[in-house]
Scaffold this active site. Structure first.
Site, PDB file in Angstrom:
ATOM      1  N   GLY A 103       0.185  -3.843   2.458  1.00 28.88           N
ATOM      2  CA  GLY A 103       1.146  -4.927   2.695  1.00 28.88           C
ATOM      3  C   GLY A 103       1.125  -5.295   4.168  1.00 28.88           C
ATOM      4  N   MET A 119       2.936  -5.819   8.080  1.00 29.17           N
ATOM      5  CA  MET A 119       3.749  -4.961   8.948  1.00 29.17           C
ATOM      6  C   MET A 119       5.214  -5.029   8.500  1.00 29.17           C
ATOM      7  SD  MET A 119       2.121  -5.545  12.736  1.00 29.17           S
ATOM      8  CE  MET A 119       3.261  -4.383  13.511  1.00 29.17           C
ATOM      9  N   GLY A 121       7.140  -1.437   4.652  1.00 25.91           N
ATOM     10  CA  GLY A 121       7.556  -0.148   4.103  1.00 25.91           C
ATOM     11  C   GLY A 121       6.396   0.747   3.670  1.00 25.91           C
ATOM     12  N   LYS A 122       5.196   0.465   4.152  1.00 25.35           N
ATOM     13  CA  LYS A 122       4.023   1.277   3.769  1.00 25.35           C
ATOM     14  C   LYS A 122       4.191   2.731   4.214  1.00 25.35           C
ATOM     15  CE  LYS A 122       1.164  -1.193   6.233  1.00 25.35           C
ATOM     16  NZ  LYS A 122       2.163  -2.082   6.848  1.00 25.35           N
ATOM     17  N   THR A 123       4.560   2.910   5.485  1.00 23.23           N
ATOM     18  CA  THR A 123       4.671   4.279   6.010  1.00 23.23           C
ATOM     19  C   THR A 123       5.818   5.020   5.338  1.00 23.23           C
ATOM     20  OG1 THR A 123       3.719   3.586   8.112  1.00 23.23           O
ATOM     21  CG2 THR A 123       4.961   5.639   8.122  1.00 23.23           C
ATOM     22  N   ASP A 167      -2.593   7.370   6.964  1.00 22.57           N
ATOM     23  CA  ASP A 167      -1.831   6.180   7.387  1.00 22.57           C
ATOM     24  C   ASP A 167      -2.676   5.315   8.322  1.00 22.57           C
ATOM     25  OD1 ASP A 167       0.342   4.504   7.300  1.00 22.57           O
ATOM     26  OD2 ASP A 167       1.498   5.552   8.846  1.00 22.57           O
ATOM     27  N   GLU A 168      -2.287   4.047   8.463  1.00 22.45           N
ATOM     28  CA  GLU A 168      -2.993   3.081   9.333  1.00 22.45           C
ATOM     29  C   GLU A 168      -4.483   3.044   8.983  1.00 22.45           C
ATOM     30  OE1 GLU A 168      -1.200   1.117  10.994  1.00 22.45           O
ATOM     31  OE2 GLU A 168       0.667   2.244  11.278  1.00 22.45           O
ATOM     32  N   GLN A 191      -6.368   0.835   7.958  1.00 24.76           N
ATOM     33  CA  GLN A 191      -7.147  -0.352   8.369  1.00 24.76           C
ATOM     34  C   GLN A 191      -7.979  -0.087   9.617  1.00 24.76           C
ATOM     35  OE1 GLN A 191      -3.789  -0.247   8.606  1.00 24.76           O
ATOM     36  NE2 GLN A 191      -3.258  -0.654  10.747  1.00 24.76           N
ATOM     37  N   CYS A 236       6.425 -15.062   5.315  1.00 24.42           N
ATOM     38  CA  CYS A 236       5.954 -15.467   3.995  1.00 24.42           C
ATOM     39  C   CYS A 236       4.829 -16.493   4.173  1.00 24.42           C
ATOM     40  CB  CYS A 236       7.099 -16.042   3.170  1.00 24.42           C
ATOM     41  SG  CYS A 236       7.650 -17.657   3.787  1.00 24.42           S
TER      42      CYS A 236
HETATM   43  N1  ADP Z   1      11.600  -8.080   8.540  1.00 27.84           N
HETATM   44  C1  ADP Z   1      11.678  -6.859   8.006  1.00 27.84           C
HETATM   45  N2  ADP Z   1      11.501  -6.686   6.693  1.00 27.84           N
HETATM   46  C2  ADP Z   1      11.613  -5.470   6.132  1.00 27.84           C
HETATM   47  N3  ADP Z   1      11.847  -4.319   6.831  1.00 27.84           N
HETATM   48  C3  ADP Z   1      12.002  -4.435   8.163  1.00 27.84           C
HETATM   49  C4  ADP Z   1      11.951  -5.697   8.807  1.00 27.84           C
HETATM   50  N4  ADP Z   1      12.130  -5.476  10.135  1.00 27.84           N
HETATM   51  C5  ADP Z   1      12.319  -4.150  10.293  1.00 27.84           C
HETATM   52  N5  ADP Z   1      12.232  -3.507   9.109  1.00 27.84           N
HETATM   53  C6  ADP Z   1      12.343  -2.060   8.948  1.00 27.84           C
HETATM   54  O1  ADP Z   1      11.051  -1.536   8.739  1.00 27.84           O
HETATM   55  C7  ADP Z   1      11.132  -0.497   7.785  1.00 27.84           C
HETATM   56  C8  ADP Z   1       9.767  -0.242   7.173  1.00 27.84           C
HETATM   57  O2  ADP Z   1       9.015   0.459   8.147  1.00 27.84           O
HETATM   58  P1  ADP Z   1       7.591   1.062   7.832  1.00 27.84           P
HETATM   59  O3  ADP Z   1       7.614   1.909   6.596  1.00 27.84           O
HETATM   60  O4  ADP Z   1       7.141   1.730   9.104  1.00 27.84           O
HETATM   61  O5  ADP Z   1       6.731  -0.256   7.552  1.00 27.84           O
HETATM   62  P2  ADP Z   1       5.161  -0.490   7.668  1.00 27.84           P
HETATM   63  O6  ADP Z   1       4.478   0.860   7.694  1.00 27.84           O
HETATM   64  O7  ADP Z   1       4.791  -1.281   6.446  1.00 27.84           O
HETATM   65  O8  ADP Z   1       4.947  -1.276   8.930  1.00 27.84           O
HETATM   66  C9  ADP Z   1      12.191  -0.989   6.824  1.00 27.84           C
HETATM   67  O9  ADP Z   1      12.801   0.067   6.111  1.00 27.84           O
HETATM   68  C10 ADP Z   1      13.186  -1.671   7.755  1.00 27.84           C
HETATM   69  O10 ADP Z   1      14.162  -0.760   8.230  1.00 27.84           O
HETATM   70  C1  LIG Z   2      -1.661  -7.493  11.983  1.00 25.92           C
HETATM   71  C2  LIG Z   2      -2.308  -6.578  12.970  1.00 25.92           C
HETATM   72  C3  LIG Z   2      -1.690  -5.408  13.351  1.00 25.92           C
HETATM   73  N1  LIG Z   2      -2.268  -4.594  14.257  1.00 25.92           N
HETATM   74  C4  LIG Z   2      -1.595  -3.341  14.660  1.00 25.92           C
HETATM   75  C5  LIG Z   2      -0.149  -3.467  15.050  1.00 25.92           C
HETATM   76  C6  LIG Z   2       0.408  -2.105  14.705  1.00 25.92           C
HETATM   77  O1  LIG Z   2       0.141  -1.247  15.826  1.00 25.92           O
HETATM   78  C7  LIG Z   2      -0.439  -1.669  13.509  1.00 25.92           C
HETATM   79  C8  LIG Z   2       0.253  -1.894  12.185  1.00 25.92           C
HETATM   80  O2  LIG Z   2       1.322  -1.012  12.051  1.00 25.92           O
HETATM   81  P1  LIG Z   2       2.339  -1.018  10.778  1.00 25.92           P
HETATM   82  O3  LIG Z   2       2.611   0.441  10.561  1.00 25.92           O
HETATM   83  O4  LIG Z   2       1.659  -1.659   9.611  1.00 25.92           O
HETATM   84  O5  LIG Z   2       3.551  -1.769  11.204  1.00 25.92           O
HETATM   85  O6  LIG Z   2      -1.601  -2.481  13.529  1.00 25.92           O
HETATM   86  C9  LIG Z   2      -3.509  -4.903  14.794  1.00 25.92           C
HETATM   87  O7  LIG Z   2      -4.059  -4.131  15.602  1.00 25.92           O
HETATM   88  N2  LIG Z   2      -4.127  -6.051  14.423  1.00 25.92           N
HETATM   89  C10 LIG Z   2      -3.582  -6.906  13.530  1.00 25.92           C
HETATM   90  O8  LIG Z   2      -4.206  -7.957  13.207  1.00 25.92           O
HETATM   91 ZN    ZN Z   3       9.351 -17.525   5.301  1.00 23.04          ZN
END
Ligand code: ADP
Ligand SMILES: Cc1cn([C@H]2C[C@H](O)[C@@H](COP(=O)(O)O)O2)c(=O)[nH]c1=O
Ligand code: ZN
Length: 198
Positions: A24, A26, A29-31, A96-97, A99, A185
């Site tokens: 999904g 950033m 909620g992946k992590t 994790d991460e 990509q 979106c």
């Molecule tokens: N715009 C947003 N939409 C959804 N969650 C958000 C948003 N901004 C901050 N958050 C926070 O980010 C958390 C998800 O974090 P995380 O699991 O680290 O996401 P990901 O690994 O996908 O980047 C949510 O539980 C919420 O608290």
């Molecule tokens: C879109 C995008 C992201 N990144 C970097 C930014 C963050 O450090 C991570 C993503 O972290 P998250 O746990 O999914 O929030 O990736 C990037 O380097 N390049 C990109 O295009």
């Molecule tokens: Zn939108």
């Protein structure tokens, strides 16, 4: 309620392995979902190991941390092949991460799953340009189960599947958080004119 992945895992815990992908934008909620699944495995007293790419030093080297500050210890690795050196006791592997890993990661995951390990991989499916990111598309193809999670679009509140970069940079890899990215979106990412033409 029992989720598909939990049901599946229980049935297979002592037999064959599997590959699960959580993907999904950033902030989707992946992590958190990865940590949730890993902690459930720990509750089941299964030996687990979590890996992340060495490049991701945002919260220090030895843990995976969500945007909500949930965390779990992890091992940084420079290349996906290093994951194969894990303990022979390990039953569940989290990554994790993903990509940021090299293109060998799908093959590494296949080898782990064929050893009987449950492999759970989390990562961005698209980069800031909306292009498929690193090994994630190939991982999605070979996985038994793919979960696509969504953030909330910061512009309109709809489910968000794009990571919009707010900083001026053409580098594909640019580590960052809210100062550099916002989940959007389709309509807000492409700045579509959503007014009804009729
Ligand atoms: N715009 C947003 N939409 C959804 N969650 C958000 C948003 N901004 C901050 N958050 C926070 O980010 C958390 C998800 O974090 P995380 O699991 O680290 O996401 P990901 O690994 O996908 O980047 C949510 O539980 C919420 O608290
Ligand atoms: C879109 C995008 C992201 N990144 C970097 C930014 C963050 O450090 C991570 C993503 O972290 P998250 O746990 O999914 O929030 O990736 C990037 O380097 N390049 C990109 O295009
Ligand atoms: Zn939108």
């Amino acid at each position: 309620m029992m989720l598909f992945s939990e049901h599946n895992f229980h049935r297979r815990r002592d037999s064959i392995g599997s590959i699960e992908v959580i993907c999904g934008s950033m902030f989707s909620g992946k992590t958190e979902e990865l940590i949730r699944r890993m902690k459930r495995a720990q509750f089941a007293k299964l030996p687990v190991e979590i890996f992340k790419p060495e490049v991701d030093i945002r919260y220090g080297l030895n843990e995976v941390v969500s945007h909500d500050s949930n965390s779990i210890p992890s091992t940084p690795v420079a290349h996906s092949s290093a994951i194969l050196l894990l303990s022979s006791e390990t039953k569940v592997v989290g990554i994790d991460e993903a990509q940021f890993f090299d293109e060998e990661l799908p093959d590494v995951c296949i080898q782990l799953a064929n050893r009987g390990i449950r492999v759970i991989v989390a990562g961005l499916d698209m980069d800031y340009l909306g292009k498929p990111f690193g090994p994630i598309p190939n991982l999605m193809a070979i996985a038994e189960e793919v979960t696509k999670v969504h953030a909330v679009c910061v512009q309109c509140g709809a489910p968000a599947n794009y990571s919009y970069r707010t900083q001026q940079s053409d580098a594909r890899v640019l580590l960052g958080e809210k100062e550099s990215y916002e989940p959007r979106c389709r309509s807000c990412y492409f700045e579509l004119d959503t007014e009804d033409p009729c």
